[in-house]
Design a protein around this motif. Structure first.
Motif: not given
Length: 279
Positions: A202-203, A232-237, A257-262, A269-270
């Motif tokens: 997830v981004i 702050l940069p986006d992060v991937f978890h 905080r999520a934006k979509t799925v990589a 993704g949403k």
């Protein structure tokens, strides 16, 4: 998750809240410890109500008994939620000492780099939420939904410590918790397989600009003193995360905080994350 990254996650984030309460019905005894034969000091670590993942212990016992502190730490990581009972008012340093003894975690310094390389402090060591005021509607909405703290940075804290400083006469509303380890087990087999086989991530970003209405986003201004935090940069978890201490698999995502799925389109993704949230 690498061992190096797992070790970095063994930190805790402190928050003070104006209203915190936990529903308590009947308790189920887990362990009764005898610290030593001279003092005959007994301590009970027990479940809270019908919860499968919340335990409680009395704080003074943590200070006086090493075996209770060890068992409390072990139970905390296995269960996920620890309620430390006390009739004593604590200042910041005292509260920190109790929590460290109960969890053996260090307080996380909330420092990160922006996309242009600037080092910023994105949160205080001790966050005092809603101090001296009641929750207005907008502020309440931001905390009304399930969320997980620190999801918008590369190395989130392993835990959050909440301390109710001032409670209304009613005791306030419940602070509700969800076990994401249990949530992972409850997902359909095909969904779990899709997440694992595709290594879905997830981004997350510090501000997703209302990506999942009616959830509200923090709406961090891009000008003024808070502007560096907005950069702050986006992060991937990984959606399937492994707890670094208990080693249990768990869901990990935060629609605040999520934006979509990589690897998916933004809309796909949403939709996928909304479906996960609804299970």
């Amino acid at each position: 998750m690498t061992d190096e990254k797992a070790s970095k996650k063994r930190s805790i984030k402190f928050k003070y809240r104006s209203t915190v309460s936990v529903s308590e019905r009947r308790t189920k005894i887990l362990n009764v410890h005898l610290c030593n034969s001279e003092t005959l000091h007994h301590t009970t670590i027990s479940k809270i109500g019908d919860s499968a993942f919340a335990i409680q212990v009395h704080s003074e016992d943590l200070l006086s008994c090493d075996d209770v502190a060890r068992e409390t730490r072990s139970s905390f990581h296995r269960n996920g939620v620890l309620c430390i009972r006390s009739d004593r008012p604590y200042i910041e340093e005292g509260f920190e000492a109790i929590v460290k003894r109960a969890t053996k975690l260090e307080v996380k310094e909330q420092i990160a780099k922006t996309t242009d390389g600037e080092t910023v402090i994105y949160g205080r060591r001790f966050q005092k939420l809603n101090q001296g005021k009641t929750l207005d509607r907008g502020r309440y909405n931001f905390f009304a939904h399930f969320h997980t703290d620190d999801s918008y940075v590369e190395t989130p804290a392993l835990a959050t410590a909440l301390y109710g400083q001032t409670l209304p006469p009613s005791g306030g509303g419940d602070t509700e918790f969800i076990s994401m380890a249990e949530a992972w087990k409850l997902l359909p087999t095909k969904t779990r397989s899709d997440i694992e086989n595709n290594n879905l991530r997830v981004i997350h970003g510090v501000d997703n600009r209302g990506a999942f209405p009616p959830r509200e986003s923090p709406n961090i201004p891009t000008t003024g003193p808070l502007a560096p935090i907005a950069r702050l940069p986006d992060v991937f978890h990984k959606i399937r995360s492994i707890h670094p201490v208990s080693h249990l698999p768990a869901l990990y995502f935060d629609l605040d905080r999520a934006k979509t799925v990589a690897g998916m389109s933004e809309d796909e993704g949403k939709q996928f994350l909304s479906q996960l949230q609804s299970w």
